[in-house]
Write a protein that holds these residues in place. Structure first.
Motif, short mmCIF file in Angstrom:
data_model
loop_
_atom_site.label_atom_id
_atom_site.label_comp_id
_atom_site.label_asym_id
_atom_site.label_seq_id
_atom_site.Cartn_x
_atom_site.Cartn_y
_atom_site.Cartn_z
N VAL A 67 -11.32 -16.00 4.98
CA VAL A 67 -11.03 -14.91 4.04
C VAL A 67 -9.53 -14.88 3.80
CG1 VAL A 67 -13.01 -13.42 4.51
CG2 VAL A 67 -11.00 -13.29 5.99
N GLY A 68 -9.16 -14.46 2.60
CA GLY A 68 -7.75 -14.29 2.25
C GLY A 68 -7.55 -12.97 1.55
N VAL A 69 -6.30 -12.52 1.50
CA VAL A 69 -5.99 -11.20 0.94
C VAL A 69 -4.80 -11.30 0.00
CG1 VAL A 69 -5.43 -8.80 1.44
CG2 VAL A 69 -6.74 -10.13 3.11
N ILE A 70 -5.02 -10.92 -1.26
CA ILE A 70 -3.91 -10.69 -2.17
C ILE A 70 -3.58 -9.21 -2.06
CG2 ILE A 70 -3.11 -10.68 -4.55
CD1 ILE A 70 -3.43 -13.48 -3.46
N ALA A 71 -2.52 -8.91 -1.34
CA ALA A 71 -2.08 -7.52 -1.13
C ALA A 71 -1.03 -7.19 -2.19
CB ALA A 71 -1.52 -7.35 0.28
N LEU A 72 -1.33 -6.22 -3.03
CA LEU A 72 -0.50 -5.89 -4.18
C LEU A 72 0.07 -4.49 -4.01
CD1 LEU A 72 0.20 -7.20 -7.00
CD2 LEU A 72 -1.67 -5.80 -7.93
N ASP A 73 1.42 -4.38 -4.05
CA ASP A 73 2.02 -3.06 -3.87
C ASP A 73 2.12 -2.32 -5.20
OD1 ASP A 73 4.28 -3.98 -5.22
OD2 ASP A 73 5.60 -3.93 -3.48
N GLU A 74 2.68 -1.11 -5.19
CA GLU A 74 2.72 -0.27 -6.38
C GLU A 74 3.63 -0.83 -7.47
OE1 GLU A 74 3.74 3.64 -5.10
OE2 GLU A 74 1.81 3.99 -4.10
N GLN A 75 4.52 -1.75 -7.10
CA GLN A 75 5.40 -2.37 -8.08
C GLN A 75 4.88 -3.74 -8.54
OE1 GLN A 75 9.67 -2.03 -6.96
NE2 GLN A 75 8.95 -0.79 -5.25
N TYR A 146 -9.88 -11.28 -1.20
CA TYR A 146 -9.93 -9.86 -1.53
C TYR A 146 -8.63 -9.43 -2.21
CZ TYR A 146 -13.92 -9.37 1.68
OH TYR A 146 -15.14 -9.48 2.31
N LEU A 147 -8.72 -8.39 -3.01
CA LEU A 147 -7.55 -7.69 -3.52
C LEU A 147 -7.40 -6.41 -2.73
CD1 LEU A 147 -5.28 -7.36 -5.68
CD2 LEU A 147 -6.96 -6.07 -7.02
N ALA A 148 -6.23 -6.21 -2.15
CA ALA A 148 -5.94 -5.01 -1.36
C ALA A 148 -4.79 -4.26 -2.00
CB ALA A 148 -5.58 -5.40 0.08
N ARG A 149 -5.00 -2.94 -2.23
CA ARG A 149 -3.95 -2.10 -2.84
C ARG A 149 -3.83 -0.80 -2.06
NH1 ARG A 149 -5.20 -1.04 -8.80
NH2 ARG A 149 -7.32 -0.79 -7.99
N ASP A 150 -2.83 -0.03 -2.46
CA ASP A 150 -2.50 1.21 -1.74
C ASP A 150 -2.18 0.87 -0.29
OD1 ASP A 150 -2.01 3.81 -1.07
OD2 ASP A 150 -4.02 4.56 -1.52
N LEU A 151 -1.12 0.11 -0.12
CA LEU A 151 -0.75 -0.46 1.17
C LEU A 151 0.04 0.52 2.02
CD1 LEU A 151 0.52 -3.93 -0.17
CD2 LEU A 151 -1.80 -3.34 0.59
N HIS A 152 -0.08 0.38 3.34
CA HIS A 152 0.74 1.15 4.27
C HIS A 152 0.88 0.35 5.57
CE1 HIS A 152 -3.46 2.37 5.02
NE2 HIS A 152 -3.09 2.50 6.29
N PRO A 153 1.98 0.54 6.29
CA PRO A 153 2.21 -0.25 7.50
C PRO A 153 1.31 0.18 8.66
CG PRO A 153 3.99 1.33 7.17
CD PRO A 153 3.13 1.40 5.96
N VAL A 154 0.96 -0.80 9.49
CA VAL A 154 0.19 -0.56 10.71
C VAL A 154 0.70 -1.50 11.79
CG1 VAL A 154 -1.92 0.23 9.56
CG2 VAL A 154 -1.61 -2.21 10.06
N ASP A 155 0.36 -1.21 13.03
CA ASP A 155 0.67 -2.12 14.12
C ASP A 155 -0.32 -3.27 14.14
OD1 ASP A 155 2.76 -0.50 14.99
OD2 ASP A 155 1.43 0.68 16.29
N ARG A 156 0.10 -4.38 14.72
CA ARG A 156 -0.82 -5.49 14.91
C ARG A 156 -1.95 -5.06 15.85
NH1 ARG A 156 3.98 -9.37 14.82
NH2 ARG A 156 3.65 -10.58 12.92
N PRO A 157 -3.16 -5.62 15.68
CA PRO A 157 -4.27 -5.26 16.56
C PRO A 157 -3.97 -5.58 18.01
CG PRO A 157 -5.05 -6.46 14.62
CD PRO A 157 -3.56 -6.56 14.60
#
Length: 225
Positions: A67-75, A146-157
């Motif tokens: 699986v892969g993730v295109i993480a897109l921020d608000e800009q 996947y497309l991921a939006r509305d991002l926020h920081p988290v700690d690594r698992p």
């Protein structure tokens, strides 16, 4: 030429919208030999009977998928990692991604885990962007991006350990428009980046309304031999 839309320059039939789909099909396997087993992949040699009755031999890699993730921020910037890939002797710009090698793990959960592990990010909005076979002539590997939006920081698992090439990996941002140009210019070549970036640009035009939900079926995974 006549005005009949069924006639083409090539003489080939024109498929309708409902016919545009890959077809599940399996020719009979007469023999399989395991040639080598690796940490991730296994190479097999198979004798296959064609519909005409001939026997052909094909060698390919068994692969757990990814699986892969295109993480897109608000800009409209894409989150990427720069990672060394030894087989191609390049440090590639890639989306966060990883293998589907955790038993019974949901595909979306796997993508969320990879985003947290590699970029220390989570997202509140997830959609299926595109599915693909990475190299269907040489491996059974299937990938969902996947497309991921509305991002926020988290700690690594908990329990995740950075090792190998990931020790030299860093996280960067790139404007979507610049990435599209880089892909078309041949400067970005990772297959998940190429497919994911171009699909994101197309999906953006209708506000991502045409994308499938994050829990959309993935029939290819159900039909794996």
């Amino acid at each position: 030429m006549s005005g009949d839309p069924s006639e083409t320059v090539l003489g080939a039939p024109v498929l309708g919208a409902g016919e545009l789909a890959d077809q599940p099909l399996s020719w009979p396997v007469l023999r399989r030999e395991v040639m080598a087993r690796g940490r991730i992949t296994t190479m097999v040699d198979e004798q296959v009977r064609t519909p005409e009755g001939d026997t052909i031999t094909r060698q390919y890699l068994l692969h757990p998928g990814a699986v892969g993730v295109i993480a897109l921020d608000e800009q409209e910037r894409v989150v990427l990692v720069r990672q060394y890939r030894h087989p191609v002797r390049h440090r590639l710009l890639e989306p966060p991604a990883g293998l589907l090698d955790v038993a019974e793990e949901d595909w979306l959960v796997g993508a969320q885990r990879e985003l947290a592990e590699e970029a220390e990010l989570a997202a509140r909005d997830w959609r299926v962007l595109v599915d693909q076979f990475v190299s269907p002539g040489s491996t059974e590997e299937s990938v969902r991006i996947y497309l991921a939006r509305d991002l926020h920081p988290v700690d690594r698992p908990d329990g995740f350990v950075v090792e190998g090439e990931e020790l030299d990996m860093d996280v960067v941002l790139a404007p979507l428009a610049d990435l599209v140009a880089a892909v078309l210019a041949g400067r970005v070549q990772n297959p998940l980046a190429v497919a994911g970036v171009l699909a994101t640009e197309v999906a953006r035009r209708d506000g991502f309304a045409s994308l499938r939900p994050a829990d959309a079926p993935w029939p290819v995974r159900d039909s794996r031999p």
